[in-house]
Design a protein around this motif. Structure first.
Motif, short mmCIF file in Angstrom:
data_model
loop_
_atom_site.label_atom_id
_atom_site.label_comp_id
_atom_site.label_asym_id
_atom_site.label_seq_id
_atom_site.Cartn_x
_atom_site.Cartn_y
_atom_site.Cartn_z
N LYS A 5 40.50 39.22 42.54
CA LYS A 5 40.32 40.51 41.88
C LYS A 5 41.63 41.07 41.35
CE LYS A 5 35.98 40.77 43.17
NZ LYS A 5 34.92 40.49 42.28
N ARG A 6 42.68 40.26 41.27
CA ARG A 6 43.96 40.75 40.76
C ARG A 6 44.66 39.68 39.94
NH1 ARG A 6 48.04 40.22 45.86
NH2 ARG A 6 46.73 38.81 47.03
N GLY A 7 45.67 40.07 39.22
CA GLY A 7 46.50 39.14 38.48
C GLY A 7 45.85 38.58 37.23
N PRO A 8 46.27 37.39 36.83
CA PRO A 8 45.81 36.80 35.57
C PRO A 8 44.30 36.57 35.52
CG PRO A 8 47.67 35.58 36.46
CD PRO A 8 47.27 36.56 37.50
N TRP A 9 43.69 36.27 36.65
CA TRP A 9 42.26 36.04 36.67
C TRP A 9 41.49 37.27 36.21
CZ3 TRP A 9 38.02 38.25 38.89
CH2 TRP A 9 36.84 37.54 38.81
N ALA A 10 41.90 38.44 36.66
CA ALA A 10 41.21 39.68 36.31
C ALA A 10 41.29 39.95 34.82
CB ALA A 10 41.79 40.85 37.09
N LYS A 11 42.41 39.62 34.22
CA LYS A 11 42.61 39.91 32.81
C LYS A 11 41.83 38.97 31.90
CE LYS A 11 46.87 42.19 33.79
NZ LYS A 11 48.29 42.13 33.88
N LYS A 12 41.32 37.87 32.45
CA LYS A 12 40.49 36.96 31.67
C LYS A 12 39.07 37.49 31.54
CE LYS A 12 43.05 32.83 32.87
NZ LYS A 12 43.04 31.57 33.64
N GLU A 13 38.67 38.39 32.42
CA GLU A 13 37.35 38.99 32.37
C GLU A 13 37.24 39.91 31.17
OE1 GLU A 13 34.50 38.94 34.57
OE2 GLU A 13 35.49 37.08 35.13
N LYS A 14 36.08 40.01 30.60
CA LYS A 14 35.85 40.89 29.47
C LYS A 14 35.60 42.31 30.00
CE LYS A 14 33.25 40.99 25.22
NZ LYS A 14 32.17 40.38 24.45
N ASN A 15 36.21 43.29 29.39
CA ASN A 15 36.05 44.71 29.78
C ASN A 15 36.40 44.92 31.25
OD1 ASN A 15 35.11 45.28 27.19
ND2 ASN A 15 33.02 44.81 27.77
N TRP A 16 37.55 44.43 31.67
CA TRP A 16 37.93 44.49 33.07
C TRP A 16 38.50 45.84 33.47
CZ3 TRP A 16 43.07 44.97 34.76
CH2 TRP A 16 44.03 44.91 33.77
N ARG A 17 38.88 46.66 32.51
CA ARG A 17 39.42 47.98 32.84
C ARG A 17 38.73 49.01 31.96
NH1 ARG A 17 44.01 49.82 35.46
NH2 ARG A 17 44.86 47.74 35.65
N GLY A 18 38.41 50.15 32.57
CA GLY A 18 37.75 51.21 31.81
C GLY A 18 37.41 52.37 32.71
N THR A 19 36.40 53.13 32.33
CA THR A 19 35.95 54.29 33.10
C THR A 19 34.74 53.87 33.92
OG1 THR A 19 36.72 55.77 31.37
CG2 THR A 19 35.16 56.67 32.95
N CYS A 20 34.77 54.18 35.21
CA CYS A 20 33.68 53.83 36.10
C CYS A 20 32.45 54.66 35.73
CB CYS A 20 34.08 54.08 37.55
SG CYS A 20 32.78 53.67 38.72
N PRO A 21 31.28 54.02 35.58
CA PRO A 21 30.08 54.77 35.21
C PRO A 21 29.53 55.65 36.33
CG PRO A 21 29.56 52.46 35.50
CD PRO A 21 31.04 52.60 35.61
N LEU A 22 29.90 55.39 37.58
CA LEU A 22 29.37 56.19 38.69
C LEU A 22 30.22 57.42 39.00
CD1 LEU A 22 28.21 53.42 41.18
CD2 LEU A 22 26.87 54.67 39.51
N CYS A 23 31.54 57.23 39.08
CA CYS A 23 32.41 58.34 39.48
C CYS A 23 33.23 58.90 38.32
CB CYS A 23 33.33 57.91 40.61
SG CYS A 23 34.48 56.60 40.14
#
Length: 48
Positions: A5-23
């Motif tokens: 859940k950290r480092g280069p692997w996370a950045k390969k995911e699409k839309n890995w950072r943004g605004t949480c829809p719940l909180c």
């Protein structure tokens, strides 16, 4: 935090950072799934 859940692997995911829809926290990692939506770590840990 798990190593998957950290480092280069996370950045390969699409839309890995943004605004949480719940909180509505801005600029957080959305790496956890809850009810088929990607949420932040705090929302994923909350019990329903």
């Amino acid at each position: 935090m798990a190593k998957t859940k950290r480092g280069p692997w996370a950045k390969k995911e699409k839309n890995w950072r943004g605004t949480c829809p719940l909180c509505n926290r801005p600029r957080v990692k959305l790496m956890w799934e809850k009810n088929k939506t990607k949420v932040c770590k705090q929302c994923a840990a909350k019990k329903d």
